[in-house]
Design a protein around this motif. Structure first.
Motif, mmCIF file in Angstrom:
data_model
loop_
_atom_site.group_PDB
_atom_site.id
_atom_site.type_symbol
_atom_site.label_atom_id
_atom_site.label_comp_id
_atom_site.label_asym_id
_atom_site.label_seq_id
_atom_site.Cartn_x
_atom_site.Cartn_y
_atom_site.Cartn_z
ATOM 1 N N ARG B 251 0.806 -1.214 0.000
ATOM 2 C CA ARG B 251 0.000 0.000 0.000
ATOM 3 C C ARG B 251 0.839 1.263 0.000
ATOM 4 O O ARG B 251 0.325 2.333 0.275
ATOM 5 C CB ARG B 251 -0.919 -0.008 1.223
ATOM 6 C CG ARG B 251 -2.200 -0.750 0.980
ATOM 7 C CD ARG B 251 -3.157 -0.445 2.085
ATOM 8 N NE ARG B 251 -2.675 -1.037 3.311
ATOM 9 C CZ ARG B 251 -3.238 -2.094 3.869
ATOM 10 N NH1 ARG B 251 -4.277 -2.659 3.313
ATOM 11 N NH2 ARG B 251 -2.756 -2.595 4.977
ATOM 12 N N GLU B 252 2.130 1.152 -0.260
ATOM 13 C CA GLU B 252 3.033 2.304 -0.334
ATOM 14 C C GLU B 252 3.176 3.029 1.003
ATOM 15 O O GLU B 252 3.603 4.191 1.025
ATOM 16 C CB GLU B 252 2.579 3.309 -1.402
ATOM 17 C CG GLU B 252 2.627 2.754 -2.817
ATOM 18 C CD GLU B 252 2.277 3.827 -3.828
ATOM 19 O OE1 GLU B 252 1.129 4.302 -3.823
ATOM 20 O OE2 GLU B 252 3.153 4.195 -4.615
ATOM 21 N N GLU B 253 2.812 2.374 2.101
ATOM 22 C CA GLU B 253 2.945 3.063 3.388
ATOM 23 C C GLU B 253 4.408 3.259 3.753
ATOM 24 O O GLU B 253 4.770 4.238 4.395
ATOM 25 C CB GLU B 253 2.243 2.259 4.488
ATOM 26 C CG GLU B 253 0.724 2.270 4.354
ATOM 27 C CD GLU B 253 0.037 1.453 5.434
ATOM 28 O OE1 GLU B 253 0.482 1.537 6.592
ATOM 29 O OE2 GLU B 253 -0.919 0.746 5.113
ATOM 30 N N ASP B 255 6.832 3.795 1.617
ATOM 31 C CA ASP B 255 7.258 4.950 0.833
ATOM 32 C C ASP B 255 6.815 6.239 1.503
ATOM 33 O O ASP B 255 7.554 7.223 1.557
ATOM 34 C CB ASP B 255 6.660 4.891 -0.575
ATOM 35 C CG ASP B 255 7.340 3.830 -1.414
ATOM 36 O OD1 ASP B 255 6.761 3.406 -2.432
ATOM 37 O OD2 ASP B 255 8.454 3.416 -1.041
ATOM 38 N N ALA B 256 5.562 6.239 1.987
ATOM 39 C CA ALA B 256 5.047 7.448 2.628
ATOM 40 C C ALA B 256 5.901 7.801 3.841
ATOM 41 O O ALA B 256 6.219 8.974 4.066
ATOM 42 C CB ALA B 256 3.591 7.246 3.049
ATOM 43 N N LEU B 257 6.323 6.776 4.604
ATOM 44 C CA LEU B 257 7.201 7.038 5.757
ATOM 45 C C LEU B 257 8.502 7.665 5.297
ATOM 46 O O LEU B 257 8.977 8.641 5.878
ATOM 47 C CB LEU B 257 7.525 5.730 6.480
ATOM 48 C CG LEU B 257 6.544 5.234 7.515
ATOM 49 C CD1 LEU B 257 7.035 3.907 8.062
ATOM 50 C CD2 LEU B 257 6.385 6.232 8.633
ATOM 51 N N ARG B 258 9.066 7.102 4.229
ATOM 52 C CA ARG B 258 10.358 7.604 3.771
ATOM 53 C C ARG B 258 10.276 9.040 3.287
ATOM 54 O O ARG B 258 11.142 9.851 3.578
ATOM 55 C CB ARG B 258 10.915 6.687 2.682
ATOM 56 C CG ARG B 258 11.515 5.423 3.257
ATOM 57 C CD ARG B 258 11.766 4.380 2.213
ATOM 58 N NE ARG B 258 12.818 4.777 1.298
ATOM 59 C CZ ARG B 258 13.134 4.124 0.195
ATOM 60 N NH1 ARG B 258 12.462 3.049 -0.140
ATOM 61 N NH2 ARG B 258 14.114 4.523 -0.577
ATOM 62 N N VAL B 259 9.207 9.369 2.545
ATOM 63 C CA VAL B 259 9.160 10.751 2.057
ATOM 64 C C VAL B 259 8.891 11.727 3.201
ATOM 65 O O VAL B 259 9.138 12.912 3.059
ATOM 66 C CB VAL B 259 8.124 10.995 0.941
ATOM 67 C CG1 VAL B 259 8.489 10.253 -0.300
ATOM 68 C CG2 VAL B 259 6.746 10.696 1.381
ATOM 69 N N MET B 260 8.367 11.213 4.325
ATOM 70 C CA MET B 260 8.188 12.116 5.452
ATOM 71 C C MET B 260 9.454 12.223 6.271
ATOM 72 O O MET B 260 9.445 12.782 7.356
ATOM 73 C CB MET B 260 7.076 11.588 6.347
ATOM 74 C CG MET B 260 5.717 11.937 5.874
ATOM 75 S SD MET B 260 4.567 11.290 7.070
ATOM 76 C CE MET B 260 3.334 10.704 5.986
#
Lengths: 261, 386
Positions: B251-253, B255-260
């Motif tokens: 679910r790309e979660e 990735d979302a952590l990394r971009v934050m």
């Protein structure tokens, strides 16, 4: 040319991204001006999402430079990089909300990580952001699995806006939304861009979004920039793909809008 | 559906042929649809088998009751095979919708994908073996990379360069350790009882049934308490970690952590690995105690060894060494379980089949690795005389 043109917030210089022996992006040059809403279009597989992921650091690049506010991302020490990462917000195509957290906790998450706010204030700011994107208080305690498609996108937008970013990256934000939901989302992006002074980098297929929201449009083809400019430039282009895109059967309402305006 | 169309849909397909001015007229009647396709094909074959090859063939469909894409394809295909034999084929007297459908099917390009190169049957086991060996090699390298990232994240926390996520750790500790206590205790109790029972039956032959206490003490503390706890943790938590990480990846979660700007290793993996490493020794100890309790019960019931005698002998048989051997092995096994679970979690690709496969692999590999590690430890301890 007016001075706004020289205020470049994001610059891609000869960007190269590839997988194995295939170069998806091969020498992309693009300059995004501060405060503009840029729509990025291209045929399927032209590397729109790949470019976006390379800019925000999720994919390694094989060559070229990415400059934010003039600073080359590769040259920055860790702290400076983190500082820059705090200045952008990303909306992923499927929302990518953290499935074990509620909507409110999702929006609070970036604030918890990067800011030192008292918990009560942090919660209030989160509620503010959620209200800003048009979601009501009944959504605060819902889990992502309990939300509709439109609500997920809005919640993800609220999270992307949590740290008051300067650049907003949107990956196909209106995909899967019904026309009314999509129109509302477009309106929201435009309003927020104007009132908060955001720069928006929006990868999209939605012609209506391009017309309603974007200041300029960048078309990618063959791993390079095909053309960049306002909608009028795109409509006047001779390139066969752009002609198909903007004058094809799905663009007929554009014609009406142009003629009817 | 009206009764007429319902009957039309199942009308028997028929093919009649007759010659007319040098042209072979093939009259098609009845329903030529998916439901009647088998009979239609048979009828067509039967009718055209015995005819002499004609130069000109005409298919007519005046009596055709129903036609769909399958029926059209049968007709077109037969027409094409006749053309290949040099005949000239035409369609006539079909109703307009039927004619339009026939034209549509005729115009659709039917290309088959080029055949994929297949490995000859005899070579396939070798191919599979080669891939498995190469895969193991790259798997080991990946595991080392993941291990490095975990240790780097731990180092960053120790050096105060990252946030220690206490609530995440407590949450994981509750899930991995606290909730596993009942089942580990129960399992160890039962296994302790079984092992003791069999031992008593054998030792009785030498009149040495009392030595079952020594056996139980050493076995439970050194081996069984830990092994059962490790297997249970691998099954419960190894699969949970793999499934959580895998579905977050889908679910790309992550990735979302990394971009934050959040390191997924610090935020997600380290709390889990720390909970495992700190918790498994505790579970192993509890398991050992439960095993001894099971042994005591069975000794009383089967061996006639009273509880006082049991405890008395136990005090002599137990040594700190036995306890420490078990407790030293536990963190290593816990780390192995965490490492394999994380590695498999990151290998999950987009499909639910992939998620299932890697979750299974995670449990199987960790149990295997834990038992192998136990064996290696046994050799090691023997060598150093412990």
């Amino acid at each position: 040319m007016d001075t706004g043109e020289n205020d470049i917030i994001l610059e891609l210089d000869g960007l190269k991204v590839g997988f194995g022996d295939r170069m998806v992006i091969d020498g992309l040059d693009l300059a995004v001006r501060r405060g503009e809403v840029l729509g990025v279009i291209g045929p399927s597989g032209s590397g729109k999402s790949v470019t976006l992921r390379a800019i925000i650091g999720l994919l390694p690049k094989r060559g070229g430079t990415v400059r934010i506010d003039g600073a080359d991302m590769d040259d920055l020490p860790r702290n400076a990089r983190r500082a820059i990462e705090r200045r952008w917000g990303v909306l992923f195509q499927q929302g990518a909300l953290f499935s074990s957290l509620s909507v409110l906790e999702n929006v609070e998450f970036p604030m918890r990580e990067h800011l030192d706010l008292p918990p009560a204030l942090r919660r209030e700011i989160a509620r503010l952001k959620i209200a800003l994107v048009g979601l009501g208080p009944e959504s605060h305690d819902l889990r992502p699995s309990e939300l509709s498609g439109g609500m997920i996108k809005r919640a993800a937008l609220a999270r992307a806006l949590a740290l008051d970013p300067e650049i907003l990256f949107l990956d196909e934000p209106t995909a899967g939304l019904d026309p009314i939901g999509a129109a509302r989302f477009d309106e929201l992006v435009r309003t927020l861009a104007d009132t908060l002074g955001l720069t928006v980098y929006m990868v999209t297929h939605d012609l209506d979004s391009l017309v309603a929201v974007c200041d300029r449009i960048a078309a990618l083809k063959g791993g390079k920039l095909l053309q960049v400019g306002p909608l009028a430039d795109m409509l006047a282009s001779d390139d066969p793909w752009l002609r198909d895109y903007f004058h094809g059967p799905r663009a007929r309402h554009l014609e009406f809008e142009r003629n009817g305006k | 559906m009206t009764q007429a169309t319902a009957m039309a849909a199942i009308a028997e397909p028929q093919v009649t042929t007759h010659a007319e001015a040098g042209v072979l007229v093939v009259a098609l009647a009845g329903a030529w649809t998916a439901r009647t396709a088998r009979r239609a094909e048979a009828a067509l074959d039967a009718a055209l088998r015995d005819t002499i090859s004609a130069n000109r063939v005409r298919f007519t469909g005046e009596e055709m009751a129903a036609l769909d894409t399958v029926g059209s394809w049968l007709i077109i295909r037969r027409g094409r095979s006749l053309e290949a034999q040099g005949a000239e084929v035409a369609h006539q007297d079909f109703s307009p919708p039927h004619a339009a459908l026939l034209d549509q099917i005729a115009a659709t390009p039917m290309e088959t994908a080029p055949p994929r190169a297949k490995i000859p049957l005899l070579l396939r086991p070798f191919d599979a073996l080669g891939r498995a060996v190469a895969g193991t090699g790259s798997g080991l390298v990946e595991a080392q990379a993941v291990q490095g990232r975990i240790l780097a994240a731990f180092g960053a926390i120790l050096a105060f360069r990252g946030k220690m996520r206490v609530s995440a750790f407590v949450n994981q500790f509750e899930a991995i350790v606290y909730r596993a206590v009942p089942i580990v205790v129960l399992l160890s109790l039962v296994v302790g009882a079984i092992v003791t029972q069999q031992s008593i039956l054998q030792l009785r032959n030498f009149g040495a049934a009392i030595f079952v206490v020594d056996l139980a003490a050493i076995l439970m503390l050194r081996e069984i308490g830990l092994l059962l706890a490790a297997i249970m943790v691998a099954g419960r938590s190894g699969s949970a970690i793999t499934a959580e990480l895998g579905s977050m990846r889908m679910r790309e979660e992550i990735d979302a952590l990394r971009v934050m700007g959040v390191d997924p290793y610090q935020a997600l993996i380290l709390p889990r690995v720390l909970a495992l490493v700190l918790g498994l020794p505790l579970l192993a100890f509890l398991g050992a105690i439960a095993g001894l309790a099971g042994a005591a019960i069975v000794s009383q019931v089967y061996g006639g060894i009273g509880y006082e005698v049991f405890l008395d002998r136990l005090q002599g048989a137990l040594s700190v060494q036995s306890l420490l051997v078990g407790l030293v092995k536990a963190p290593v096994m816990a780390f192995i379980i965490g490492l394999i679970a994380t590695n498999e979690g990151f290998k999950v690709s987009g499909s639910s089949e992939s998620l299932g496969r890697h979750t299974t692999a995670s449990v199987v590999k960790s149990i295997f690795a834990v038992i192998v590690a136990d064996g290696l430890f046994a050799v090691f301890f023997t060598l150093i005389g412990v």
